[in-house]
Design a protein around this motif. Sequence first.
Motif, PDB file in Angstrom:
ATOM      1  N   LEU A 223       0.826  -1.059  -0.052  1.00 16.96           N
ATOM      2  CA  LEU A 223      -0.031  -0.020  -0.015  1.00 16.96           C
ATOM      3  C   LEU A 223       1.016   1.398   0.044  1.00 16.96           C
ATOM      4  N   ILE A 224       0.341   2.181  -0.603  1.00 11.38           N
ATOM      5  CA  ILE A 224       1.119   3.293  -0.894  1.00 11.38           C
ATOM      6  C   ILE A 224       0.133   4.600  -0.325  1.00 11.38           C
ATOM      7  N   ASP A 225       0.832   5.544   0.682  1.00  9.46           N
ATOM      8  CA  ASP A 225       0.153   6.457   1.290  1.00  9.46           C
ATOM      9  C   ASP A 225      -0.779   7.459   0.059  1.00  9.46           C
ATOM     10  N   PRO A 226      -2.058   7.518   0.157  1.00 10.69           N
ATOM     11  CA  PRO A 226      -2.590   8.362  -0.741  1.00 10.69           C
ATOM     12  C   PRO A 226      -2.099  10.088  -0.692  1.00 10.69           C
ATOM     13  N   SER A 227      -1.909  10.547   0.357  1.00 10.42           N
ATOM     14  CA  SER A 227      -1.134  11.700   0.300  1.00 10.42           C
ATOM     15  C   SER A 227       0.324  11.911  -0.689  1.00 10.42           C
ATOM     16  N   ASN A 228       0.686  10.703  -0.706  1.00  7.61           N
ATOM     17  CA  ASN A 228       1.937  10.853  -1.485  1.00  7.61           C
ATOM     18  C   ASN A 228       1.977  10.000  -2.604  1.00  7.61           C
ATOM     19  N   ALA A 229       0.686  10.007  -3.477  1.00 10.62           N
ATOM     20  CA  ALA A 229       0.684   8.985  -4.379  1.00 10.62           C
ATOM     21  C   ALA A 229       1.686   9.205  -5.753  1.00 10.62           C
ATOM     22  N   ASN A 234       7.025   6.562  -9.102  1.00 11.67           N
ATOM     23  CA  ASN A 234       8.715   6.320  -8.843  1.00 11.67           C
ATOM     24  C   ASN A 234       8.745   5.013  -8.833  1.00 11.67           C
ATOM     25  N   ILE A 235       7.981   4.140  -8.056  1.00 12.83           N
ATOM     26  CA  ILE A 235       8.121   2.557  -8.128  1.00 12.83           C
ATOM     27  C   ILE A 235       7.881   2.116  -9.499  1.00 12.83           C
ATOM     28  N   LEU A 236       6.875   2.370 -10.147  1.00 16.22           N
ATOM     29  CA  LEU A 236       6.556   1.689 -11.495  1.00 16.22           C
ATOM     30  C   LEU A 236       7.797   2.043 -12.451  1.00 16.22           C
ATOM     31  N   LYS A 237       8.323   3.273 -12.418  1.00 13.62           N
ATOM     32  CA  LYS A 237       9.376   3.652 -13.210  1.00 13.62           C
ATOM     33  C   LYS A 237      11.041   3.105 -12.733  1.00 13.62           C
TER      34      LYS A 237
ATOM     35  N   TYR B 294       0.212  -3.382  -6.078  1.00 13.63           N
ATOM     36  CA  TYR B 294       0.414  -2.081  -5.532  1.00 13.63           C
ATOM     37  C   TYR B 294      -0.840  -1.417  -5.215  1.00 13.63           C
ATOM     38  N   GLY B 295      -1.227  -0.621  -4.036  1.00 15.86           N
ATOM     39  CA  GLY B 295      -2.632  -0.286  -4.049  1.00 15.86           C
ATOM     40  C   GLY B 295      -2.512   1.044  -3.342  1.00 15.86           C
ATOM     41  N   ILE B 296      -3.708   1.949  -3.734  1.00 17.20           N
ATOM     42  CA  ILE B 296      -3.623   3.253  -2.946  1.00 17.20           C
ATOM     43  C   ILE B 296      -4.896   3.244  -2.336  1.00 17.20           C
ATOM     44  N   VAL B 297      -5.012   3.450  -1.336  1.00 21.48           N
ATOM     45  CA  VAL B 297      -6.748   3.581  -0.434  1.00 21.48           C
ATOM     46  C   VAL B 297      -7.243   5.100  -0.700  1.00 21.48           C
ATOM     47  N   GLY B 298      -7.449   5.500  -1.534  1.00 27.15           N
ATOM     48  CA  GLY B 298      -7.764   6.921  -1.637  1.00 27.15           C
ATOM     49  C   GLY B 298      -8.919   7.263  -2.684  1.00 27.15           C
ATOM     50  N   ASP B 299      -9.052   8.548  -2.738  1.00 23.01           N
ATOM     51  CA  ASP B 299     -10.166   9.086  -3.861  1.00 23.01           C
ATOM     52  C   ASP B 299      -9.492   9.265  -4.746  1.00 23.01           C
ATOM     53  N   ALA B 300      -9.901   8.691  -6.000  1.00 17.52           N
ATOM     54  CA  ALA B 300      -9.437   8.910  -7.151  1.00 17.52           C
ATOM     55  C   ALA B 300      -9.285  10.430  -7.618  1.00 17.52           C
ATOM     56  N   PHE B 301     -10.333  11.053  -7.181  1.00 21.13           N
ATOM     57  CA  PHE B 301     -10.188  12.611  -7.757  1.00 21.13           C
ATOM     58  C   PHE B 301      -8.985  13.308  -6.898  1.00 21.13           C
ATOM     59  N   PRO B 305      -4.849  13.608  -9.770  1.00 22.39           N
ATOM     60  CA  PRO B 305      -3.919  14.697 -10.109  1.00 22.39           C
ATOM     61  C   PRO B 305      -2.676  14.739  -9.706  1.00 22.39           C
ATOM     62  N   GLN B 306      -2.345  13.886  -8.676  1.00 18.01           N
ATOM     63  CA  GLN B 306      -1.029  13.717  -8.180  1.00 18.01           C
ATOM     64  C   GLN B 306      -0.218  12.925  -9.067  1.00 18.01           C
ATOM     65  N   LEU B 307      -0.937  11.682  -9.729  1.00 16.16           N
ATOM     66  CA  LEU B 307       0.035  10.874 -10.647  1.00 16.16           C
ATOM     67  C   LEU B 307       0.342  11.710 -11.951  1.00 16.16           C
ATOM     68  N   ILE B 308      -0.632  12.358 -12.137  1.00 11.51           N
ATOM     69  CA  ILE B 308      -0.652  13.102 -13.613  1.00 11.51           C
ATOM     70  C   ILE B 308       0.613  14.278 -13.334  1.00 11.51           C
ATOM     71  N   GLN B 309       0.702  14.808 -12.321  1.00  9.75           N
ATOM     72  CA  GLN B 309       1.510  15.917 -11.980  1.00  9.75           C
ATOM     73  C   GLN B 309       2.894  15.357 -11.873  1.00  9.75           C
ATOM     74  N   ALA B 310       3.041  14.126 -11.243  1.00 10.30           N
ATOM     75  CA  ALA B 310       4.394  13.494 -11.176  1.00 10.30           C
ATOM     76  C   ALA B 310       4.809  12.888 -12.272  1.00 10.30           C
ATOM     77  N   LEU B 311       3.938  12.560 -13.267  1.00 11.89           N
ATOM     78  CA  LEU B 311       4.548  12.081 -14.679  1.00 11.89           C
ATOM     79  C   LEU B 311       4.802  13.441 -15.514  1.00 11.89           C
ATOM     80  N   LYS B 312       4.230  14.361 -15.355  1.00 12.42           N
ATOM     81  CA  LYS B 312       4.651  15.734 -16.034  1.00 12.42           C
ATOM     82  C   LYS B 312       5.998  16.414 -15.499  1.00 12.42           C
ATOM     83  N   ASN B 313       6.499  16.126 -14.496  1.00  6.76           N
ATOM     84  CA  ASN B 313       7.589  16.737 -14.019  1.00  6.76           C
ATOM     85  C   ASN B 313       8.688  15.874 -14.417  1.00  6.76           C
TER      86      ASN B 313
END
Lengths: 243, 313
Positions: A223-229, A234-237, B294-301, B305-313
């Motif tokens: 599990l990955i922390d949702p606030s640090n998605a 990073n992991i996938l890369k 791998y899992g993220i317990v969280g709201d997709a919304f 945006p975090q994933l998209i931002q990380a990929l753009k950086n």
Amino acid sequence: MKILVCISVVQDTTTKITFTDNDTQFNKAGVQFIVNPYDELAVTRALEIAEANNGTVTIVHVGEADSEPSIRKALSMGANEAIRINANPIDAQFVAEEIAKIATGYDLILTGRESIDYNGGAVCGLLGAMLNIPSINVVTKIDYDGGLFTFDRDIDGGRETVSCAGPVIASAQKDLCEPRIPNMRGIMAARTKPLQIIEASVSNQAVSYLSYTLPAAKSGVKLIDPSNAAELINILKNEVKVI
Amino acid sequence: MSIVVFAESSDNQFKKSTFEAISYAKEIGQLIGKDVIAVNISGISNGAELGKYGASKVVNCNNTDGFTADATSDLFASICKELGASVVVLSNTYVGKSVSPRVAVALNASMASNVISVPDLSNGFAVKRGVFSGKAFAIVNLNRDIKVLAITPNSFEINSNGSDCPTESINANASPSKISIKAVNKVTGKIPLTEAELVVSAGRGMKGPENWVMIEELATLIGAATACSKPVSDMGWRPHSEHVGQTGITIKPNLYIAIGISGAIQHLAGVSSSKTIVAINKDPEAPFFKSADYGIVGDAFEVLPQLIQALKN
């Protein structure tokens, strides 16, 4: 217009798959059996075309006596008659070879895109070749006008429209129609509709099933922390190296 | 005697699945001591590059009539006969699914589709194939002399350390098709879902079709195809061609990212063979987490945006 629809009887989609006899047989205990979902679409569209063109619909099924409730369901949807070829439907080639013996004289033959048990997806093409008629796979639309059938079919990365005179065989894909739900009159009528039973006769079996395995279980989710998605990227890369 | 591969192409290029099929055929060739011949029935004028993947020879048959199940299969089957094919390999794509059964009948062969293993020859000719829509595998033996194998895309490594091979033209004529092609609508530049290596998929958790902008953006950034769950295609939010699962398409990508999909058994059936699975869902009890790497317990919304931002950086 004479239409033949080939149906399979399969486990309900919610079934948890297990095997018996040293993993050589599918465990049928407690399993609910249904008409293969794609085949229900084929039956429904066949009925619609037959009703519009003064035609008849025959159901054919290769299976044992325990599949009769599913055959009756197809009859209760409105089909005129049914044929059961009495055998354990081992694989697509066996099933097609059995059906080929009774499949002449129809203008249109329909199957499902594949059965959700053995997923061969081959009966449409096999029967087409055996009967020397064109086969049209994964159709999402069938129309009949002026002696010509027109089909929309899925292709890799798109869709195409083809036309063809009968006799022709096609396999039904989702989107073809909404499956027809039998009404009480249909259910009552189905009880007395003709169901002919023929013994299977193919002996030179093309394919034998030796054993089964289940997919390996996953070792557990990380599990990955949702606030640090962003950590996922990073992991996938860098760890999985997949993107 | 030879191993014959149906070299499928799209938009005037051989498909990746064709390279997989030839690499796979080469492995069989080494087991049984036979050469691999690729049959190129397409508008591609020269197939010499297929030698890199293991073909010893490419037979070019310039067929400009377009694909029809009856004529293309007849043509290919007659070439297989002429080449003395003992094993025929195709990809289990829509084209391969149309051709393989008809060729099997023409050659009086045994056939298997959804094949995911090299044959085991220790006691016959046994291959592993996917059954129960991805919920299980079966070992089947092909009993007849000639075997037709339709292999699942993304199941075999491409081996490209060979070099260009000789080509030969053949003038085979098949009887004309009884099918006439009226229209072809192909989305060009989009990866067909069954062949995609990366897939981003979303479910009801996205709340509405208008929110797929984010899914598409994420998919574009990593070069993935998009997919969806059954309810989403049933409600018409996405085309049914994107529906993966037991009554949809079974896929086997290297990466499957599931967003807002609970992971019902019918859905898992279609995707559980994916190499790496990521589940993003706000419900920690979602069954998908049991099948994910791998899992993220969280709201997709909030997560997307975090994933998209990380990929753009």
